[in-house]
Design a protein around this motif. Sequence first.
Motif, PDB file in Angstrom:
ATOM      1  N   VAL A  22       0.801  -1.246   0.249  1.00 31.88           N
ATOM      2  CA  VAL A  22       0.066  -0.076   0.019  1.00 31.88           C
ATOM      3  C   VAL A  22       0.999   1.210  -0.047  1.00 31.88           C
ATOM      4  O   VAL A  22       0.635   2.213  -0.779  1.00 31.88           O
ATOM      5  N   LYS A  23       1.821   1.266   0.981  1.00 33.32           N
ATOM      6  CA  LYS A  23       2.628   2.431   0.970  1.00 33.32           C
ATOM      7  C   LYS A  23       3.616   2.902  -0.323  1.00 33.32           C
ATOM      8  O   LYS A  23       3.445   3.852  -0.694  1.00 33.32           O
ATOM      9  N   PRO A  24       4.187   1.856  -1.045  1.00 28.31           N
ATOM     10  CA  PRO A  24       4.907   1.855  -2.041  1.00 28.31           C
ATOM     11  C   PRO A  24       4.043   1.765  -3.464  1.00 28.31           C
ATOM     12  O   PRO A  24       4.532   1.909  -4.446  1.00 28.31           O
ATOM     13  N   GLN A  25       2.730   1.596  -3.159  1.00 31.33           N
ATOM     14  CA  GLN A  25       1.620   1.360  -4.252  1.00 31.33           C
ATOM     15  C   GLN A  25       2.099   0.405  -5.401  1.00 31.33           C
ATOM     16  O   GLN A  25       2.318   1.043  -6.500  1.00 31.33           O
ATOM     17  N   LYS A  26       2.278  -0.651  -4.877  1.00 33.69           N
ATOM     18  CA  LYS A  26       2.693  -1.772  -5.620  1.00 33.69           C
ATOM     19  C   LYS A  26       1.592  -3.003  -5.616  1.00 33.69           C
ATOM     20  O   LYS A  26       1.149  -3.386  -4.607  1.00 33.69           O
ATOM     21  N   PRO A  27       1.343  -3.670  -6.912  1.00 32.52           N
ATOM     22  CA  PRO A  27      -0.015  -4.569  -6.809  1.00 32.52           C
ATOM     23  C   PRO A  27       0.738  -5.975  -6.282  1.00 32.52           C
ATOM     24  O   PRO A  27       1.761  -6.185  -6.217  1.00 32.52           O
ATOM     25  N   ILE A  28      -0.289  -6.668  -5.745  1.00 31.19           N
ATOM     26  CA  ILE A  28       0.100  -8.110  -5.257  1.00 31.19           C
ATOM     27  C   ILE A  28      -1.254  -8.771  -5.404  1.00 31.19           C
ATOM     28  O   ILE A  28      -2.359  -8.325  -5.299  1.00 31.19           O
ATOM     29  N   CYS A 159      -5.517  -9.829 -15.812  1.00 30.08           N
ATOM     30  CA  CYS A 159      -5.727  -8.451 -15.487  1.00 30.08           C
ATOM     31  C   CYS A 159      -4.316  -7.893 -15.873  1.00 30.08           C
ATOM     32  O   CYS A 159      -3.179  -8.268 -15.474  1.00 30.08           O
ATOM     33  N   ILE A 160      -4.592  -6.904 -16.817  1.00 29.79           N
ATOM     34  CA  ILE A 160      -3.186  -5.972 -17.086  1.00 29.79           C
ATOM     35  C   ILE A 160      -3.388  -4.650 -16.299  1.00 29.79           C
ATOM     36  O   ILE A 160      -4.344  -4.149 -16.329  1.00 29.79           O
ATOM     37  N   LEU A 161      -2.345  -4.320 -15.528  1.00 33.04           N
ATOM     38  CA  LEU A 161      -2.452  -3.059 -14.815  1.00 33.04           C
ATOM     39  C   LEU A 161      -1.120  -2.025 -15.405  1.00 33.04           C
ATOM     40  O   LEU A 161      -0.112  -2.524 -15.934  1.00 33.04           O
ATOM     41  N   PHE A 162      -1.386  -0.680 -15.362  1.00 34.83           N
ATOM     42  CA  PHE A 162      -0.156   0.189 -15.437  1.00 34.83           C
ATOM     43  C   PHE A 162      -0.641   1.151 -14.286  1.00 34.83           C
ATOM     44  O   PHE A 162      -1.564   1.578 -14.101  1.00 34.83           O
ATOM     45  N   SER A 163       0.726   1.669 -13.877  1.00 30.65           N
ATOM     46  CA  SER A 163       0.532   2.849 -12.676  1.00 30.65           C
ATOM     47  C   SER A 163       0.145   3.835 -13.294  1.00 30.65           C
ATOM     48  O   SER A 163       0.670   3.965 -14.537  1.00 30.65           O
ATOM     49  N   PRO A 164      -0.306   5.016 -12.557  1.00 31.88           N
ATOM     50  CA  PRO A 164      -0.338   6.312 -13.173  1.00 31.88           C
ATOM     51  C   PRO A 164       0.673   7.004 -13.893  1.00 31.88           C
ATOM     52  O   PRO A 164       0.492   7.787 -14.613  1.00 31.88           O
ATOM     53  N   MET A 211      -7.261 -12.814  -4.654  1.00 27.60           N
ATOM     54  CA  MET A 211      -7.553 -11.395  -4.483  1.00 27.60           C
ATOM     55  C   MET A 211      -6.224 -10.589  -5.152  1.00 27.60           C
ATOM     56  O   MET A 211      -5.066 -10.989  -4.980  1.00 27.60           O
ATOM     57  N   LEU A 212      -6.853  -9.700  -6.161  1.00 28.84           N
ATOM     58  CA  LEU A 212      -5.677  -8.725  -6.717  1.00 28.84           C
ATOM     59  C   LEU A 212      -5.827  -7.463  -5.838  1.00 28.84           C
ATOM     60  O   LEU A 212      -6.843  -6.825  -5.828  1.00 28.84           O
ATOM     61  N   TYR A 213      -4.632  -6.905  -5.429  1.00 32.05           N
ATOM     62  CA  TYR A 213      -4.548  -5.406  -4.911  1.00 32.05           C
ATOM     63  C   TYR A 213      -4.318  -4.617  -5.853  1.00 32.05           C
ATOM     64  O   TYR A 213      -3.189  -4.863  -6.536  1.00 32.05           O
ATOM     65  N   MET A 214      -5.055  -3.465  -6.272  1.00 31.32           N
ATOM     66  CA  MET A 214      -4.815  -2.496  -7.433  1.00 31.32           C
ATOM     67  C   MET A 214      -4.941  -1.061  -6.633  1.00 31.32           C
ATOM     68  O   MET A 214      -5.580  -0.760  -6.110  1.00 31.32           O
ATOM     69  N   PRO A 215      -3.377  -0.688  -6.708  1.00 29.76           N
ATOM     70  CA  PRO A 215      -3.261   0.494  -6.042  1.00 29.76           C
ATOM     71  C   PRO A 215      -4.052   1.714  -6.810  1.00 29.76           C
ATOM     72  O   PRO A 215      -4.459   1.499  -7.812  1.00 29.76           O
ATOM     73  N   GLU A 216      -4.233   2.793  -5.788  1.00 36.55           N
ATOM     74  CA  GLU A 216      -4.929   4.057  -6.449  1.00 36.55           C
ATOM     75  C   GLU A 216      -4.639   4.374  -7.739  1.00 36.55           C
ATOM     76  O   GLU A 216      -3.398   4.699  -7.981  1.00 36.55           O
ATOM     77  N   GLY A 217      -5.448   4.688  -8.709  1.00 34.10           N
ATOM     78  CA  GLY A 217      -5.340   5.509 -10.055  1.00 34.10           C
ATOM     79  C   GLY A 217      -4.718   4.340 -10.906  1.00 34.10           C
ATOM     80  O   GLY A 217      -4.267   4.813 -12.135  1.00 34.10           O
ATOM     81  N   TYR A 218      -4.475   3.331 -10.519  1.00 32.74           N
ATOM     82  CA  TYR A 218      -3.927   2.194 -11.679  1.00 32.74           C
ATOM     83  C   TYR A 218      -4.775   1.848 -12.867  1.00 32.74           C
ATOM     84  O   TYR A 218      -6.024   1.912 -12.628  1.00 32.74           O
TER      85      TYR A 218
END
Length: 292
Positions: A22-28, A159-164, A211-218
Amino acid sequence: MELREIPRLESISKEEFVNNYVKPQKPIVVAQITKDWPAYQTWHFDYIRTIAKDKTVPLYDDRPVTHEDGFNEPHAKMKMGDYIDLLEKEPTNYRIFLYNLMKEVPSLQKDFRWPNLGIKLVKQLPMLFFGGENSKVFMHFDIDYSNILHFHFHGKKQCILFSPDQSKYMYKVPHSLISREDIDFDDPDYDRWPALKKAQGYIAHLEHGDMLYMPEGYWHYMKYVTPGFSMSLRSLPRKPLHFAKAAYNVLVMRHYDNLMRRWKGQKWIDHKNNQAIIRTHEALGISTKNDT
């Protein structure tokens, strides 16, 4: 595109989750987190069909947005039982999107547990998402920049993710939350979308109970490899900048875009789609024949 597999854990403590992700905003991806939920045993199509077969549900497909589309206006409606029959019979583009099935069928609320992961979750009833084999959810980010806990059930999902910070490569459509809808993120045409070659993202393969954690704005693009359904729990953005962007999206951007659709019609949609290419290529110094 450069896609890294999202790390996968069997379990996680709230301290590890907050400090390492959560703090470093990394998915898991956490695989065993739902093992003690009743939903882990019961949330399959047969169960949903039994308890909700007569509920009329809104359906969406992958047709491009037009100026005539209302906000979250469904493309069709169907009884849940008939819809699940369709999912099991053949591939279909019809999806259920942001549907509050738990309000319609309160017994579902006893099937899951609010996870204790060190973040404050919004305690409104969770929304459910259903999709048929190979149905896709276009690349987008959420209007409220929430941190998202995304739980998948019955089948497999990619699921394909990209950071902001990768937004500059995403061909973002102005005054919206989406990339160009004609981009195939499973097999991008780099001659047409050269900026995507520079994008660095993540990929996850979810199975029942993951469960997939998607950080904010991803940014996220979802594909149902097999028919299935998912549930999302949300936590409001922690970063002040993201909170401000969320407020702007909800209070200003959405209403401005709706106003322009009514005023300009399809010309507004076409203009935004053209600007997605022009702005992306100008910002990156890319010169192509596709800028108009």
